[in-house]
Design a protein around this motif. Structure first.
Motif, PDB file in Angstrom:
ATOM      1  N   MET A   1       0.842  -1.163   0.000  1.00 19.37           N
ATOM      2  CA  MET A   1       0.000   0.000   0.000  1.00 19.37           C
ATOM      3  C   MET A   1       0.894   1.235   0.000  1.00 19.37           C
ATOM      4  N   ASP A   2       0.633   2.183  -0.856  1.00 26.03           N
ATOM      5  CA  ASP A   2       1.403   3.416  -0.922  1.00 26.03           C
ATOM      6  C   ASP A   2       0.714   4.474  -0.070  1.00 26.03           C
ATOM      7  N   LEU A   3       1.381   4.912   0.971  1.00 28.99           N
ATOM      8  CA  LEU A   3       0.831   5.909   1.888  1.00 28.99           C
ATOM      9  C   LEU A   3       1.254   7.331   1.528  1.00 28.99           C
ATOM     10  N   ASN A   4       1.896   7.493   0.364  1.00 26.78           N
ATOM     11  CA  ASN A   4       2.351   8.814  -0.099  1.00 26.78           C
ATOM     12  C   ASN A   4       3.281   9.485   0.909  1.00 26.78           C
ATOM     13  N   LEU A   5       4.200   8.708   1.463  1.00 24.46           N
ATOM     14  CA  LEU A   5       5.148   9.235   2.444  1.00 24.46           C
ATOM     15  C   LEU A   5       6.547   9.433   1.854  1.00 24.46           C
ATOM     16  N   THR A   6       6.732   9.133   0.589  1.00 24.29           N
ATOM     17  CA  THR A   6       8.046   9.270  -0.020  1.00 24.29           C
ATOM     18  C   THR A   6       8.554  10.697   0.140  1.00 24.29           C
ATOM     19  N   ASP A   7       9.756  10.800   0.694  1.00 26.82           N
ATOM     20  CA  ASP A   7      10.446  12.067   0.929  1.00 26.82           C
ATOM     21  C   ASP A   7       9.794  12.969   1.968  1.00 26.82           C
ATOM     22  N   LYS A   8       8.790  12.489   2.669  1.00 20.36           N
ATOM     23  CA  LYS A   8       8.263  13.243   3.814  1.00 20.36           C
ATOM     24  C   LYS A   8       9.256  13.065   4.958  1.00 20.36           C
ATOM     25  N   VAL A   9       9.317  14.034   5.834  1.00 15.44           N
ATOM     26  CA  VAL A   9      10.249  13.982   6.962  1.00 15.44           C
ATOM     27  C   VAL A   9       9.462  13.666   8.231  1.00 15.44           C
TER      28      VAL A   9
ATOM     29  N   ALA B   1      10.040   4.576   7.364  1.00 14.08           N
ATOM     30  CA  ALA B   1      11.189   4.390   6.471  1.00 14.08           C
ATOM     31  C   ALA B   1      10.852   3.461   5.314  1.00 14.08           C
ATOM     32  N   ARG B   2      10.149   2.402   5.604  1.00 18.70           N
ATOM     33  CA  ARG B   2       9.748   1.444   4.572  1.00 18.70           C
ATOM     34  C   ARG B   2       8.864   2.106   3.516  1.00 18.70           C
ATOM     35  N   GLU B   3       8.094   3.108   3.915  1.00 15.80           N
ATOM     36  CA  GLU B   3       7.221   3.833   2.991  1.00 15.80           C
ATOM     37  C   GLU B   3       7.936   4.973   2.273  1.00 15.80           C
ATOM     38  N   GLY B   4       9.241   5.106   2.513  1.00 19.97           N
ATOM     39  CA  GLY B   4      10.025   6.101   1.787  1.00 19.97           C
ATOM     40  C   GLY B   4      10.214   7.434   2.478  1.00 19.97           C
ATOM     41  N   ALA B   5       9.763   7.535   3.718  1.00 12.90           N
ATOM     42  CA  ALA B   5       9.950   8.781   4.463  1.00 12.90           C
ATOM     43  C   ALA B   5      11.408   8.922   4.905  1.00 12.90           C
TER      44      ALA B   5
END
Length: 107
Positions: A1-9, A28-32
C-alpha cells in the motif's frame, strides 16, 4: 500500500525499541526520511540506519532542552518536518493505593 510518504520527513521519539521502533521502520519502509530520538543507540536503530538511512539523534527527552534539540537536528538535516510521532511517556511508581477519579491517591 502506498501511503504517499516518499520524501516526507518524520520525527519519532522513543524509537529505540517496541512501538516507536516499529513506527520508525514503517515510515522508512514507505520512503519517508526518518529522524529518531533516543537516549541510546540500540542495535535495532543501527540496523534501521544501515537499511533505510534513518538519522539517529542521541537526546534525553526528559530534559528541558531535549525536544528542541531533536527538532532542530531534524530541521537542520532535512529543512522541514512533516510528521511528529511522540512515542514517549513515563509513569511514576505507585504505592499500593489506588488513584481516585480526581487523580489523587485514595486510602
Amino acid at each position: 500500500m502506498d501511503l504517499n510518504l516518499t520524501d516526507k520527513v518524520a520525527v519519532v521519539t522513543g524509537a529505540s525499541k517496541g512501538i516507536g521502533l516499529a513506527i520508525a521502520e514503517a515510515f522508512a519502509r514507505e520512503g519517508a526520511r526518518v529522524v529518531v530520538g533516543s537516549r541510546t543507540e540500540t542495535p535495532e536503530i543501527a540496523a534501521l540506519q544501515e537499511k533505510y538511512d534513518v538519522a539517529f539523534v542521541p537526546v534525553d527527552l526528559a530534559g528541558a532542552d531535549g525536544a528542541g534539540l531533536l527538532i532542530q537536528a531534524a530541521a537542520d538535516r532535512h529543512g522541514r518536518i512533516d510528521a511528529l510521532v511522540n512515542n514517549l511517556g513515563g509513569a511514576h511508581a505507585r504505592s499500593g493505593r489506588q488513584a481516585d477519579r480526581r487523580g489523587g491517591a485514595s486510602p
